[in-house]
Design a protein around this motif. Structure first.
Motif, mmCIF file in Angstrom:
data_model
loop_
_atom_site.group_PDB
_atom_site.id
_atom_site.type_symbol
_atom_site.label_atom_id
_atom_site.label_comp_id
_atom_site.label_asym_id
_atom_site.label_seq_id
_atom_site.Cartn_x
_atom_site.Cartn_y
_atom_site.Cartn_z
ATOM 1 N N ARG A 131 0.807 -1.261 -0.079
ATOM 2 C CA ARG A 131 -0.092 0.046 -0.090
ATOM 3 C C ARG A 131 1.144 1.206 -0.123
ATOM 4 N N GLU A 132 0.585 2.125 -0.831
ATOM 5 C CA GLU A 132 1.375 3.515 -0.756
ATOM 6 C C GLU A 132 1.046 4.066 0.321
ATOM 7 N N ASN A 133 1.938 4.861 1.039
ATOM 8 C CA ASN A 133 1.633 5.147 2.264
ATOM 9 C C ASN A 133 1.848 6.681 2.742
ATOM 10 N N THR A 134 2.188 7.537 1.753
ATOM 11 C CA THR A 134 2.311 8.784 2.271
ATOM 12 C C THR A 134 1.613 9.860 1.271
ATOM 13 N N GLU A 135 0.971 9.527 0.271
ATOM 14 C CA GLU A 135 0.219 10.430 -0.657
ATOM 15 C C GLU A 135 -1.045 9.965 -0.930
ATOM 16 N N GLY A 136 -1.475 10.090 -2.222
ATOM 17 C CA GLY A 136 -2.627 9.300 -2.809
ATOM 18 C C GLY A 136 -3.861 10.197 -2.265
ATOM 19 N N GLU A 137 -4.813 9.345 -1.625
ATOM 20 C CA GLU A 137 -6.085 9.920 -1.258
ATOM 21 C C GLU A 137 -6.207 10.630 -0.074
ATOM 22 N N TYR A 138 -5.038 10.014 1.054
ATOM 23 C CA TYR A 138 -4.861 10.722 2.412
ATOM 24 C C TYR A 138 -3.768 11.998 2.167
ATOM 25 N N SER A 139 -4.176 12.874 1.622
ATOM 26 C CA SER A 139 -3.342 13.920 1.435
ATOM 27 C C SER A 139 -4.238 15.208 2.342
ATOM 28 N N ASN A 140 -3.515 16.025 2.999
ATOM 29 C CA ASN A 140 -4.035 17.014 3.852
ATOM 30 C C ASN A 140 -4.063 18.235 2.829
ATOM 31 N N MET A 141 -4.673 18.170 1.819
ATOM 32 C CA MET A 141 -5.052 19.334 1.032
ATOM 33 C C MET A 141 -6.346 19.430 0.761
ATOM 34 N N GLY A 142 -7.097 20.720 0.806
ATOM 35 C CA GLY A 142 -8.382 20.986 0.744
ATOM 36 C C GLY A 142 -8.914 21.763 1.573
ATOM 37 N N GLY A 143 -10.033 21.807 2.085
ATOM 38 C CA GLY A 143 -10.739 22.513 3.098
ATOM 39 C C GLY A 143 -12.129 22.619 2.944
ATOM 40 N N ARG A 144 -12.767 23.463 4.017
ATOM 41 C CA ARG A 144 -14.355 23.545 4.214
ATOM 42 C C ARG A 144 -14.609 25.019 4.040
ATOM 43 N N MET A 145 -15.861 25.272 3.387
ATOM 44 C CA MET A 145 -16.219 26.585 3.378
ATOM 45 C C MET A 145 -17.657 26.786 3.536
#
Length: 358
Positions: A131-145
């Motif tokens: 399993r790729e373990n450092t990026e992909g879908e579990y990135s800390n990029m985005g936000g809420r508005m």
């Protein structure tokens, strides 16, 4: 004599209980194999630490950990602390800061157990998920508005870099070269996720050209999940993105007996940083303190740790001891249908280690 320093993070819930049994196994290995020694330092970093200090670990926690050869983790999570805090402030920073980009999880039916797939035997259920373990879908990029309004929205960005995708796929192919079936299966969803998954597929095909002796299959994740149930004997090495790998490995654990039997390794292949070994089960607060948690996943993670260190014989001794206890069937925790305590099962595995190395 080879000496290894280990940062021990027992964590929350049943984490300290299963960790105690893991440390007993390390002591048994020291006693039965004169060539290795382990210096273990316990770190009290968990949800209780967070509630007292407002942090899951000290500000210099990563600087402290990087000086160790290895990290041994129990389980993290408690009802009083949201999961996105406990995971994102302890486990994920360790994985990312130390470039533990390989999450390795065996899907193996141990001798002495029967799979819920009653028509499948031990030879059918013996593969590994990378399993790729450092990026992909579990990135800390985005936000809420616009929180709290009818217009509220949330955006979570997936991140697939060529560097990150190539290195995990290369690792998986290299692993497949060392295994008997010479087969690699890549999880994708390029028919529905139209940017990141075609990119992933392209790199699988590019890297695959350097491994002509490996049979490669690309399966959509939904079909692949079904094949884990209907034809697991086809698999040897399965490589997947962060989210897909997370889901597949929990499914894999279920078909070989449950999360209490499932170990994992978070590996930095270049060995520039310490790698981390842990069970994949959670902290199980519902049974914490009852002394009935299954310690096998924690102990099996030590077998993976020995393999990582190149002590393959010791890794085999640990895994053989686990299997012998399961074959005997006399000392088993309630999840395995027995009445033994966590400590009793750990003691029996230690006894088998000593018997095997006399």
């Amino acid at each position: 004599m080879q000496h290894y320093s280990i940062a021990v993070i027992p964590g929350d819930g049943i984490g300290p209980e299963v960790m105690d049994e893991g440390l007993k196994v390390l002591k048994a290995i020291e006693e039965s194999h004169g060539g290795v020694r382990f210096a273990c330092d316990e770190k009290p970093w968990n949800c209780d630490y967070y509630l007292k200090n407002g942090r899951m670990m000290p500000e210099n926690g990563l600087d402290v950990l990087k000086n160790y050869d290895l990290i041994l983790l129990g389980a993290i999570g408690a009802p009083g602390v949201p999961d996105h805090i406990s995971v994102w402030e302890l486990i994920l920073p360790i994985r990312r800061a130390f470039q533990q980009y390989v999450n390795l999880r065996p899907v193996k039916l141990l001798r002495g157990l029967e799979s819920p797939l009653r028509y499948k035997n031990h030879d059918d259920l013996d593969f590994v998920v990378v399993r790729e373990n450092t990026e992909g879908e579990y990135s800390n990029m985005g936000g809420r508005m616009h929180q709290g309004t009818p217009y509220e929205m949330a955006v979570q960005n997936n991140v697939f870099t060529r560097y990150g995708t190539e290195r995990i796929i290369k690792y998986a192919y290299d692993l497949a070269e060392k295994r008997p079936k010479k087969r690699l299966t890549a999880a994708t969803k390029s028919n529905g996720i139209n940017h990141s998954m075609p990119f992933w597929d392209e790199i699988v095909k590019e890297v695959g050209k350097d491994h002509p002796g490996i049979q490669t299959n690309l399966y959509h994740i939904d079909a692949l999940a079904a094949y884990f149930i209907t034809r697991p004997e086809e698999f040897d090495v399965v490589v997947a993105s962060n989210l897909f790998g997370d889901i597949l490995t929990d499914l894999g654990a279920a078909v070989v007996g449950g999360l209490g039997l499932a170990p994992s390794a978070n590996i930095n292949p270049e060995r520039n940083f310490p790698s981390m070994f842990e069970p994949i089960h959670g902290s199980a607060p519902d049974i914490a303190g009852k002394g009935i948690a299954n310690p096998i996943a924690q102990i099996w993670s030590l077998s993976m740790m020995m393999d990582h260190l190149g002590h393959y014989e010791i890794g085999k001794v640990i895994l053989d001891a686990i299997e012998q206890v399961l074959i005997d069937g006399k000392v088993q925790t309630p999840d395995l249908g027995g009445r033994a305590t966590t400590k009793e099962l750990g003691d029996e595995i230690v006894r088998q280690i000593h018997l095997a190395t006399r």
